[in-house]
Design a protein around this motif. Structure first.
Motif, PDB file in Angstrom:
ATOM      1  N   ARG A  78       0.795  -1.500   0.051  1.00 40.84           N
ATOM      2  CA  ARG A  78       0.266   0.180   0.253  1.00 40.84           C
ATOM      3  C   ARG A  78       0.869   1.465   0.347  1.00 40.84           C
ATOM      4  N   GLN A  79       0.491   2.060  -1.100  1.00 41.06           N
ATOM      5  CA  GLN A  79       1.510   3.013  -0.937  1.00 41.06           C
ATOM      6  C   GLN A  79      -0.099   4.770  -0.665  1.00 41.06           C
ATOM      7  N   LEU A  80       0.320   5.639   0.195  1.00 41.70           N
ATOM      8  CA  LEU A  80      -0.015   6.476   0.094  1.00 41.70           C
ATOM      9  C   LEU A  80       0.875   8.044   0.576  1.00 41.70           C
ATOM     10  N   TYR A  81       0.160   8.670  -1.527  1.00 44.80           N
ATOM     11  CA  TYR A  81       1.031   9.925  -1.518  1.00 44.80           C
ATOM     12  C   TYR A  81       1.166  11.186  -0.243  1.00 44.80           C
ATOM     13  N   SER A  82       2.313  11.470  -0.475  1.00 47.49           N
ATOM     14  CA  SER A  82       2.208  12.666   0.386  1.00 47.49           C
ATOM     15  C   SER A  82       2.052  13.853  -0.822  1.00 47.49           C
ATOM     16  N   ARG A  83       2.738  13.798  -1.771  1.00 45.48           N
ATOM     17  CA  ARG A  83       2.688  14.832  -2.652  1.00 45.48           C
ATOM     18  C   ARG A  83       1.974  13.381  -4.146  1.00 45.48           C
ATOM     19  N   ILE A  84       0.912  13.806  -4.816  1.00 44.83           N
ATOM     20  CA  ILE A  84       0.391  13.180  -5.786  1.00 44.83           C
ATOM     21  C   ILE A  84       1.278  13.415  -7.092  1.00 44.83           C
ATOM     22  N   PRO A  85       1.152  12.296  -8.108  1.00 40.82           N
ATOM     23  CA  PRO A  85       2.270  12.898  -9.366  1.00 40.82           C
ATOM     24  C   PRO A  85       0.757  13.279 -10.434  1.00 40.82           C
ATOM     25  N   VAL A  86       1.371  14.077 -10.722  1.00 44.71           N
ATOM     26  CA  VAL A  86       1.239  14.894 -11.903  1.00 44.71           C
ATOM     27  C   VAL A  86       1.648  15.169 -13.130  1.00 44.71           C
ATOM     28  N   LEU A  87       1.461  14.739 -14.373  1.00 39.95           N
ATOM     29  CA  LEU A  87       1.997  15.098 -15.250  1.00 39.95           C
ATOM     30  C   LEU A  87       1.679  16.404 -16.563  1.00 39.95           C
ATOM     31  N   TYR A  88       2.788  16.663 -17.073  1.00 36.50           N
ATOM     32  CA  TYR A  88       2.270  18.478 -17.867  1.00 36.50           C
ATOM     33  C   TYR A  88       2.823  17.713 -18.358  1.00 36.50           C
ATOM     34  N   THR A  89       2.237  17.554 -19.956  1.00 39.28           N
ATOM     35  CA  THR A  89       2.338  18.412 -21.919  1.00 39.28           C
ATOM     36  C   THR A  89       2.537  18.949 -22.730  1.00 39.28           C
ATOM     37  N   LEU A  90       3.001  19.167 -23.876  1.00 37.89           N
ATOM     38  CA  LEU A  90       3.336  20.083 -24.077  1.00 37.89           C
ATOM     39  C   LEU A  90       3.589  19.956 -25.859  1.00 37.89           C
ATOM     40  N   ARG A  91       2.232  19.329 -26.757  1.00 35.13           N
ATOM     41  CA  ARG A  91       2.723  18.865 -28.248  1.00 35.13           C
ATOM     42  C   ARG A  91       2.337  20.126 -29.270  1.00 35.13           C
ATOM     43  N   LEU A  92       3.381  19.540 -30.762  1.00 29.90           N
ATOM     44  CA  LEU A  92       3.163  20.966 -31.493  1.00 29.90           C
ATOM     45  C   LEU A  92       2.891  19.519 -32.537  1.00 29.90           C
ATOM     46  N   GLN A  93       2.617  20.070 -33.046  1.00 31.04           N
ATOM     47  CA  GLN A  93       2.774  19.463 -34.797  1.00 31.04           C
ATOM     48  C   GLN A  93       2.143  20.212 -35.775  1.00 31.04           C
ATOM     49  N   SER A  94       3.513  20.793 -36.941  1.00 34.89           N
ATOM     50  CA  SER A  94       2.920  21.810 -37.686  1.00 34.89           C
ATOM     51  C   SER A  94       3.183  21.217 -39.380  1.00 34.89           C
ATOM     52  N   PRO A  95       2.339  22.224 -39.944  1.00 38.28           N
ATOM     53  CA  PRO A  95       1.555  22.254 -41.219  1.00 38.28           C
ATOM     54  C   PRO A  95       2.602  21.659 -41.998  1.00 38.28           C
ATOM     55  N   GLN A  96       2.160  21.162 -43.285  1.00 41.34           N
ATOM     56  CA  GLN A  96       3.313  21.027 -44.050  1.00 41.34           C
ATOM     57  C   GLN A  96       3.833  22.578 -44.932  1.00 41.34           C
ATOM     58  N   VAL A  97       4.575  22.463 -44.356  1.00 45.79           N
ATOM     59  CA  VAL A  97       4.981  23.882 -45.487  1.00 45.79           C
ATOM     60  C   VAL A  97       5.962  23.738 -46.237  1.00 45.79           C
ATOM     61  N   ILE A 106       8.367  21.569 -49.151  1.00 46.57           N
ATOM     62  CA  ILE A 106       8.119  19.960 -48.339  1.00 46.57           C
ATOM     63  C   ILE A 106       9.231  20.001 -46.792  1.00 46.57           C
ATOM     64  N   PHE A 107       8.651  20.063 -45.912  1.00 52.38           N
ATOM     65  CA  PHE A 107       9.280  20.522 -44.459  1.00 52.38           C
ATOM     66  C   PHE A 107       7.458  19.958 -43.797  1.00 52.38           C
ATOM     67  N   ARG A 108       7.765  19.236 -42.774  1.00 50.96           N
ATOM     68  CA  ARG A 108       6.963  19.623 -41.353  1.00 50.96           C
ATOM     69  C   ARG A 108       7.311  19.127 -40.243  1.00 50.96           C
ATOM     70  N   GLY A 109       6.930  18.849 -38.747  1.00 51.34           N
ATOM     71  CA  GLY A 109       7.793  18.576 -37.700  1.00 51.34           C
ATOM     72  C   GLY A 109       6.387  18.997 -37.058  1.00 51.34           C
ATOM     73  N   GLU A 110       6.933  18.029 -35.613  1.00 53.51           N
ATOM     74  CA  GLU A 110       6.512  17.379 -34.283  1.00 53.51           C
ATOM     75  C   GLU A 110       7.375  17.991 -32.971  1.00 53.51           C
ATOM     76  N   ALA A 111       6.766  18.415 -31.617  1.00 49.91           N
ATOM     77  CA  ALA A 111       7.566  17.663 -30.688  1.00 49.91           C
ATOM     78  C   ALA A 111       7.045  18.003 -29.881  1.00 49.91           C
ATOM     79  N   VAL A 112       7.328  17.509 -28.681  1.00 43.01           N
ATOM     80  CA  VAL A 112       6.861  16.672 -27.344  1.00 43.01           C
ATOM     81  C   VAL A 112       7.566  17.279 -26.442  1.00 43.01           C
ATOM     82  N   ALA A 113       6.576  17.927 -25.185  1.00 46.42           N
ATOM     83  CA  ALA A 113       7.559  17.754 -23.597  1.00 46.42           C
ATOM     84  C   ALA A 113       6.413  17.725 -23.086  1.00 46.42           C
ATOM     85  N   ALA A 114       7.403  16.364 -21.602  1.00 50.46           N
ATOM     86  CA  ALA A 114       6.944  16.375 -20.942  1.00 50.46           C
ATOM     87  C   ALA A 114       7.599  16.342 -19.711  1.00 50.46           C
ATOM     88  N   VAL A 115       6.112  16.446 -18.164  1.00 51.50           N
ATOM     89  CA  VAL A 115       7.109  16.443 -16.640  1.00 51.50           C
ATOM     90  C   VAL A 115       6.492  16.620 -16.113  1.00 51.50           C
TER      91      VAL A 115
END
Length: 525
Positions: free
Chosen positions: A251-270, A272-281
């Protein structure tokens, strides 16, 4: 057809190599390069019918594209479904299970050979088909398969509301899970969407809820911001179990519950190029863990995790090329709880950085697909009381004679290569490909040895690290319709499995020949 599918993937890699002697030509990487060059000549002369689906172009004739989505989905399963990761919530060797004791020296190469590629992930996530099923099954050893499956269905509730249902199956040496994701999306305008997702699993304490906002669309690109409450019901369930005197085994009892923050980017086709990026903590989470069988051995555990990735891709009519960067980080600290008799006080951190390049090119019915990855891996163990750990952990070998071998600080540089030559005429049933898969590892020396690299780490994982691991893989594809395809394959071992995990030649050094069978299936509707 089902007979051949069952026949190919049910052939498991033998626990010990077959006593079949190959020529010395397979013992060097030069021969592998010559074989790759020879594929062009062999396949170029073939006149068998085949299908183009899943090769140089997609079914509409457009260039193939890759995505980070599948890679990120796998990471998030480890963060969300912790109870079903190998070892459960008390596992102390890293959140993402980079290396586990049951793995052998070919495990990562097996997954690299068997699983759907980043091109397959793009077709799965961006095909426009709301419903689908896909699975990959491959032999790990005599007794076990590695299985990954996804089943999804979209239900349009109203003009502005959609319910997405996804089922995940993972059975391998990192996790054994069956998980459902429910995702409700509400359109606020042409470019604005709000959504909530929730996991459904057996463990009540392991439920997760995510809330997100997305701006944009496929043509103009998207920005998505998301916050996930991990294990949000854990403390409620834990308190109830204590009140009813019906404790969990762990059994575990949290004193600080885990929370995940995420940001995602998906570019349009420009152009011949397109791109993606993601960051989470996931910032620090803290919990007190108790075990029913050891009531006086409570401990505190802190965890941190994050990941980042980016992809840049260029596409032409018959050519796609791109670069990828990926990074994961996980850290754990474990120490005695106040008033506890728990003796251990240790932790670890694992960092993986990967850079990759890829391309696929097609000329008429023949094409090539190339992937190359280079990794820098770090697995650092630290311990304030190593004697107590060594007394309890059977995996710390030779500790009485060489106590400096624990804790370890493992560093390595690692490369993966996939070179595929395929033959795929349009509008036919069959495709064929021949590919070289390679895995080369260069661990750093540590203080315990100037002869064997990473000897401390190898003592803990005695059969995991070898310098060279290569295979030649034959795949046969079946296109049943525009939306359904099946691939069956098997591999020839090029390195022969002649060395053991400490770098020397095995005592029973007969050459391995067969290197495992596999199958991949994808259906969209």
């Amino acid at each position: 057809m089902l007979y051949w599918f069952s026949f190919v993937i049910s052939i498991a890699k033998p626990a010990t190599p077959l006593n079949i002697s190959l020529t010395d030509v397979f013992r060097c990487r030069l021969t592998a390069l010559l074989l790759r060059a020879g594929m062009v000549l062999v396949l170029g002369g073939m006149a068998l019918p085949a299908a183009a689906l899943g090769q140089g172009q997609n079914s509409s004739g457009e260039p193939r594209r890759a995505t980070l989505w599948g890679w990120e989905t796998d990471l998030r399963l480890f963060m969300k479904d912790r109870a079903n990761n190998l070892g459960g919530i008390t596992y102390d060797r890293g959140l993402f299970r980079m290396t586990t004791v049951p793995m052998d020296m070919e495990y990562q190469l097996d997954l690299f050979t068997y699983r759907h590629s980043y091109f397959d992930d793009y077709r799965w996530h961006y095909s426009g088909n709301g419903n689908g099923f896909r699975s990959s099954v491959g032999s790990l050893n005599t007794a076990n398969f590695a299985v990954r499956s996804q089943l999804r269905s979209d239900l349009r509730i109203s003009d502005r509301s959609t319910l997405h249902i996804t089922a995940h199956q993972q059975e391998d040496l990192r996790a054994r899970r069956g998980l459902i994701h429910l995702d409700y999306t509400r359109e606020l305008g042409r470019r604005h969407r709000l959504g909530v997702t929730h996991t459904l699993g057996q463990a009540k304490s392991d439920l997760d809820a995510s809330f997100y906002y997305r701006y944009g669309n496929t043509d103009r690109g998207t920005v998505t911001a998301e916050i996930t409450a991990l294990d949000w019901a854990n403390n409620v369930v834990s308190d109830l179990s204590e009140e009813r005197k019906n404790d969990f085994e762990v059994r575990q009892l949290y004193s600080r519950i885990p929370v995940l923050y995420t940001l995602r980017l998906q570019s349009p086709q420009v152009g011949i190029f397109r791109g993606e990026a993601v960051a989470a903590v996931q910032p620090q989470s803290s919990a007190e863990v108790s075990r029913l069988e050891l009531p006086d051995q409570n401990y505190l555990q802190n965890n941190w995790a994050n990941y980042q990735a980016a992809l840049l891709e260029a596409t032409w009519k018959t050519l796609t090329a791109g670069i990828i960067y990926q990074r994961t980080f996980a850290r754990m600290e474990r120490m005695p709880a106040p008033g506890s008799g728990y003796e251990l006080d240790f932790g670890n951190r694992q960092i993986q950085q990967r850079g990759g390049i890829y391309l696929t090119w097609r000329w008429r019915s023949v094409g090539i697909e190339q992937w190359f990855w280079t990794e820098r891996n770090r697995d650092e163990q630290f311990d304030e009381n190593p004697d107590a750990t060594a007394a309890q952990d059977e995996n710390i070998r030779f500790y009485d004679r060489l106590p400096e071998r624990y804790p370890f600080n493992f560093h390595e540089t690692r490369q993966f290569n996939k070179t595929r030559i395929y033959y795929a005429p349009d509008d036919r049933l069959l495709t064929f490909y021949l590919e070289h898969n390679g895995d080369w590892r260069t661990p750093h020396f540590d203080t315990a040895s100037t002869v064997v690299r990473a000897i401390n780490y190898r003592n803990y994982y005695p059969n995991h690290v070898i310098g060279r691991n290569e295979r030649l893989t034959l795949g046969i594809g079946f296109r049943f319709s525009e939306q359904a395809s099946l691939t069956l394959g098997a591999s020839l071992d090029l390195d022969g499995d002649l060395t053991h995990g400490f770098g020397g030649e095995r005592d029973d050094a007969s050459r391995a020949y067969f290197d495992g069978g596999f199958g991949r299936l994808q259906i969209l509707w």
